[in-house]
Scaffold this active site. Structure first.
Site, short mmCIF file in Angstrom:
data_model
loop_
_atom_site.label_atom_id
_atom_site.label_comp_id
_atom_site.label_asym_id
_atom_site.label_seq_id
_atom_site.Cartn_x
_atom_site.Cartn_y
_atom_site.Cartn_z
N TYR A 45 0.85 -1.18 0.00
CA TYR A 45 0.00 0.00 0.00
C TYR A 45 0.90 1.24 0.00
O TYR A 45 1.59 1.53 0.98
CB TYR A 45 -0.90 0.05 1.23
CG TYR A 45 -1.87 -1.10 1.39
CD1 TYR A 45 -2.18 -1.95 0.33
CD2 TYR A 45 -2.49 -1.35 2.60
CE1 TYR A 45 -3.07 -3.01 0.49
CE2 TYR A 45 -3.39 -2.39 2.77
CZ TYR A 45 -3.66 -3.22 1.71
OH TYR A 45 -4.54 -4.27 1.87
N ASN A 65 -5.69 -14.34 -0.38
CA ASN A 65 -5.79 -14.52 -1.84
C ASN A 65 -5.33 -15.91 -2.30
O ASN A 65 -4.56 -16.03 -3.26
CB ASN A 65 -4.97 -13.43 -2.56
CG ASN A 65 -5.49 -12.05 -2.28
OD1 ASN A 65 -6.62 -11.72 -2.63
ND2 ASN A 65 -4.68 -11.24 -1.61
N PRO A 120 -15.36 -5.68 2.46
CA PRO A 120 -16.66 -6.01 3.08
C PRO A 120 -17.81 -5.14 2.57
O PRO A 120 -18.97 -5.55 2.68
CB PRO A 120 -16.42 -5.78 4.57
CG PRO A 120 -15.30 -4.79 4.64
CD PRO A 120 -14.42 -5.15 3.48
#
Length: 313
Positions: free
Chosen positions: A58, A157, A206
């Site tokens: 990130y 993942n 979510p």
């Protein structure tokens, strides 16, 4: 705020966590403000949210740096930090999965430096590289755990078969995978396996990458550079059909005297095996609203109604 202990660990976390991919994840989002990111984290920690989720990819490390700056303002017992490694950035700007033991160790050490910590509570393999055997990559994390560098091991993942291989020796505490009201594919194999094998399931996305925020209209168009263009929910007829489902869910939220995002978060927490949700955001107002999702309870009849809507009935 309610709290839950992650499986196969001693990590006691708030059931509403904070995902920080928008805390200077400038490779994922545009027009991010670093101070907004800092204030987002502070707002979470000051309002009962103790579980902070980030990743070294990130902002190519910048998100971890900002998280680390804020965490220094708090006592170590005030937070539980999760980060992810296993994606390598090359000089030409490309990013590829790399879960070789030596790379994971190097990535972890760099994350510790950026976060200004001696130990990371939960460390994930972000993506498998489809080359390195899990016996080697997870085995290396098990060694790092024995060395006191990490407290629990997570994976993200992965397919069902990869999850089973990774957990061959019972080392995995947490699986992070896509799961929300509009994508229930995890319920086929991943979620049942986690329940049966004492693994906490933490959904990412979510709020369906913004869909369950409830603000989209028929005229909504993603920026051509937005990574969500690859998400099926945002494509063609599927987008319009999903909008209709979302409108019905808004009616349920209204009857529950709550918001659609909080309905979506609470619904996830009502699913067996889901111990925590980690909504993200860019502004502190979002996390201040999200914390109320931990208070929402459903009757069986309400869950049945939601399930019928999600099934298109």
């Amino acid at each position: 705020m309610r709290y839950s202990t992650l499986k196969n660990s001693d990590l006691n976390v708030s059931v509403i966590g904070l995902g920080t991919n928008a805390v200077d994840g400038h490779n994922l989002f545009e027009n991010l403000n670093e101070e907004d990111g800092r204030e987002l984290i502070r707002a979470a920690l000051n309002n009962g949210v103790n579980f902070i989720d980030t990743a070294d990819v990130y902002g190519f490390g910048r998100s971890e740096e900002l998280v680390g700056e804020v965490l220094k303002e708090y006592k170590r017992d005030d937070f539980v930090i999760a980060t992810k490694g296993g994606r390598q950035r090359f000089s030409d700007g490309t990013v590829k999965a790399n879960t070789r033991p030596e790379y994971l160790r190097e990535a972890l050490e760099k994350s510790l430096q950026r976060l200004q910590l001696d130990e990371i509570d939960l460390y994930y393999i972000h993506f498998p590289d489809s080359v390195t055997p899990f016996s080697e990559s997870v085995g290396e994390l098990a060694r790092l755990k024995k060395e006191g560098k990490i407290r629990a091991i997570g994976i993200s993942n992965v397919s069902f078969e990869q999850l089973k291989e990774a957990n061959a020796h019972g080392d995995i505490s947490v699986l992070q995978s896509a799961y929300h009201m509009l994508d229930r594919s995890a319920e086929a194999e991943l979620l049942p396996y986690c329940v049966e094998n004492n693994i906490s399931f933490i959904p990412y996305g979510p709020l369906a990458f913004g869909f369950l925020g409830g603000g989209f209209t028929k005229e909504f168009k993603l920026d051509p550079q937005d990574w969500r263009n690859s998400v099926p929910l945002f494509q063609g007829e599927r987008f319009q059909q999903t909008l209709e489902t979302v409108e019905k869910l808004k009616d349920i939220a209204t009857k529950k005297v709550t918001t659609l995002p909080n309905l979506a978060l609470a619904w996830l927490l009502a699913q067996e095996g889901v111990d925590v949700v980690i909504p993200g955001g860019k502004k502190k107002e979002r996390i201040l609203e999200n914390v109320h999702a931990s208070e929402i309870k459903f009757t069986k009849e309400e869950l049945d109604t939601i399930n019928r809507i999600l099934a298109g009935k």
